[in-house]
Design an enzyme around this catalytic site. Structure first.
Site, mmCIF file in Angstrom:
data_model
loop_
_atom_site.group_PDB
_atom_site.id
_atom_site.type_symbol
_atom_site.label_atom_id
_atom_site.label_comp_id
_atom_site.label_asym_id
_atom_site.label_seq_id
_atom_site.Cartn_x
_atom_site.Cartn_y
_atom_site.Cartn_z
ATOM 1 C CG MET A 151 -1.896 -1.161 1.200
ATOM 2 S SD MET A 151 -3.190 -0.834 2.040
ATOM 3 C CE MET A 151 -2.481 -0.602 3.781
ATOM 4 C CG HIS A 158 6.968 -2.045 2.030
ATOM 5 N ND1 HIS A 158 6.791 -0.928 2.939
ATOM 6 C CD2 HIS A 158 5.705 -2.599 2.184
ATOM 7 C CE1 HIS A 158 5.560 -0.884 3.558
ATOM 8 N NE2 HIS A 158 4.731 -1.870 2.925
ATOM 9 C CB SER A 305 3.026 2.255 6.238
ATOM 10 O OG SER A 305 3.365 1.419 5.467
ATOM 11 N NE ARG A 306 -3.110 1.508 9.823
ATOM 12 C CZ ARG A 306 -3.286 0.748 8.884
ATOM 13 N NH1 ARG A 306 -2.373 -0.519 8.948
ATOM 14 N NH2 ARG A 306 -4.240 0.691 8.175
HETATM 15 P P1 AMP Z 1 1.251 -2.904 3.467
HETATM 16 O O1 AMP Z 1 1.927 -1.850 2.716
HETATM 17 O O2 AMP Z 1 1.552 -2.578 4.827
HETATM 18 O O3 AMP Z 1 -0.049 -3.671 2.836
HETATM 19 O O4 AMP Z 1 2.462 -4.120 3.386
HETATM 20 C C1 AMP Z 1 2.906 -4.620 2.225
HETATM 21 C C2 AMP Z 1 3.692 -6.084 2.590
HETATM 22 O O5 AMP Z 1 4.881 -5.651 3.100
HETATM 23 C C3 AMP Z 1 2.758 -7.195 3.200
HETATM 24 O O6 AMP Z 1 3.127 -8.471 2.698
HETATM 25 C C4 AMP Z 1 3.292 -6.861 4.657
HETATM 26 O O7 AMP Z 1 3.205 -8.139 5.671
HETATM 27 C C5 AMP Z 1 4.869 -6.602 4.441
HETATM 28 N N1 AMP Z 1 5.488 -5.996 5.573
HETATM 29 C C6 AMP Z 1 4.936 -4.866 5.766
HETATM 30 N N2 AMP Z 1 5.752 -4.519 7.162
HETATM 31 C C7 AMP Z 1 6.678 -5.434 6.975
HETATM 32 C C8 AMP Z 1 7.834 -5.763 8.055
HETATM 33 N N3 AMP Z 1 8.131 -5.107 9.020
HETATM 34 N N4 AMP Z 1 8.778 -6.887 7.830
HETATM 35 C C9 AMP Z 1 8.254 -7.679 6.882
HETATM 36 N N5 AMP Z 1 7.278 -7.391 5.991
HETATM 37 C C10 AMP Z 1 6.708 -6.388 6.033
#
Ligand code: AMP
Length: 380
Positions: A151, A158, A305-306
């Site tokens: 996202m 990421h 991201s939060r």
């Molecule tokens: P998001 O942008 O939050 O939807 O995350 C995109 C992808 O990145 C998802 O598969 C998350 O599980 C992964 N992700 C987010 N934060 C982490 C993290 N700290 N370590 C590993 N993967 C992550």
């Protein structure tokens, strides 16, 4: 099919070892050799740009793959030049006796004024038709395509997924889409961070081939949803009704648009992983899921991201949350009850849930208005 090792070793042996080739000069030499067949182009590369002086190609200074019609040149994984695109690529079209460079000058993302045969890399695609066209071309030619759905508001978590995909796949597509169907009416959809320029720069630096960043993935009368009905119960499914329906729907849409060979997800979102694994199994989606361990800041907080919503005081609370979760995962007896009690003692933190799912301790908490989730595998 890459023919790199045998061919390169043969050529390397015939060289008088001399100068090391840097990524930058190799790229330049490559650009000057683009009207040659792959083998003479490589010889140009080996000779070095001044000519005459033999140049040793060190695996530590550049990684080269010769594909059937393409030569790909990348810097070593641990020595990436910070402001340079990670892959330089020269395409050759096999054309009878000789080789004719195939122009890709129409592609978006090429740097103006540079040699149009050297791709500086990355396309940005925002329409569903365009991404389908692109992926169909790659799938038809049998290329391994990796998808990293995100996202945006990218961070090292990421990037770890993207790097893993880059290592394992010929083509890497990163999707950036803040999916409205996975947000509840009172959630942070509107204020979710969208630092688009920064995200694109990060993708470019990691050698991503295509960023798929649509404005919208749903038609106004969209009426079909994917509902996984076991793994999505409880935890985030209970706290965020409809969340996993939105996640499963958008992920399946992305799979259908991109048709990846491999798709990368983070263990950080443990329940999301369970839901997607079940969906892929139940609906026979033909791809391999790759689950990447959670990436943390040095203070133990899982990257998210939060996290950028947190004030310095709230950040200190997040560190405590991560620390207690880690301690709980090491306990031999009743880690769940212990963690609940410990978390209740932290001022400024409200527990949403603490649950042991198989051997994984999962928790969600509110720190101020920010909801954070994390999980740790029980340590044997
Ligand atoms: P998001 O942008 O939050 O939807 O995350 C995109 C992808 O990145 C998802 O598969 C998350 O599980 C992964 N992700 C987010 N934060 C982490 C993290 N700290 N370590 C590993 N993967 C992550």
């Amino acid at each position: 099919m890459p023919v790199s090792t045998v061919e390169l070793n043969r050529m390397r042996q015939s060289l008088v070892s001399g100068l090391r080739l840097t990524f930058g000069s190799a790229r330049k030499a490559f650009a000057t050799g683009t009207n040659l067949a792959p083998q003479p182009a490589l010889e140009t590369l080996f000779r070095g740009k001044r000519g005459g002086r033999p140049t040793g190609l060190e695996p530590a200074t550049a990684r080269i793959t010769i594909w059937s019609s393409t030569i790909e040149l990348r810097p070593p994984l641990n020595k990436r030049p910070s402001n340079k695109p990670r892959s330089a690529e020269v395409e050759h079209k096999f054309n009878g006796a000789g080789f004719k460079p195939k122009s890709r000058a129409g592609d978006a993302g090429w740097q103006r004024g540079s040699n149009p045969l050297v791709s500086c890399g990355m396309k940005i695609v925002d329409s569903m038709a365009a991404i389908q066209r692109q992926s169909t071309t790659w799938v038809r030619s049998g290329e391994v395509v990796g998808l990293v759905p995100t996202m945006g508001a990218l961070h090292e978590g990421h990037l770890t997924l993207i790097r893993r995909a880059r290592r394992e796949c010929r083509r890497v597509i990163v999707s950036i889409y803040v999916n409205p169907t996975q947000f509840g009416p009172k959630e942070d959809l509107a204020r979710y961070p969208r630092p688009r320029r920064q995200d694109l720069a990060m993708c470019r630096k990691e050698g991503v081939d295509v960023v798929f960043a649509p404005q919208n993935l749903y038609l106004p009368d969209h009426s079909t949803y994917v509902e996984e009905s076991a793994c999505s119960q409880g935890r985030d499914g209970a706290s965020r009704p409809g969340h996993f329906r939105g996640v499963a729907t958008v992920v399946l849409k992305l799979f259908n648009l991109v048709r990846p060979t491999r798709a990368y997800f983070g263990q950080k979102d443990a329940q999301q992983v369970d839901v997607i694994q079940r969906m892929v199994r139940d609906l026979n989606v033909p791809l391999k899921l790759v689950i990447v361990p959670t990436v943390r800041d040095p203070d133990g907080v899982a990257l998210s991201s939060r996290n950028r919503y947190l004030s310095p005081d709230e950040r200190a609370v997040a560190v405590e949350f991560a620390r207690r979760l880690q301690l709980a995962a090491k306990r031999k007896t009743n880690p769940t009850a212990w963690l609940k009690t410990e978390l209740k003692r932290i001022a400024g933190l409200r527990v949403d849930y603490v649950e042991l799912i198989e051997n994984r301790l999962c928790a969600a908490v509110f720190i101020g208005k920010t909801r954070l989730i994390d999980n740790q595998r029980l340590k044997p």
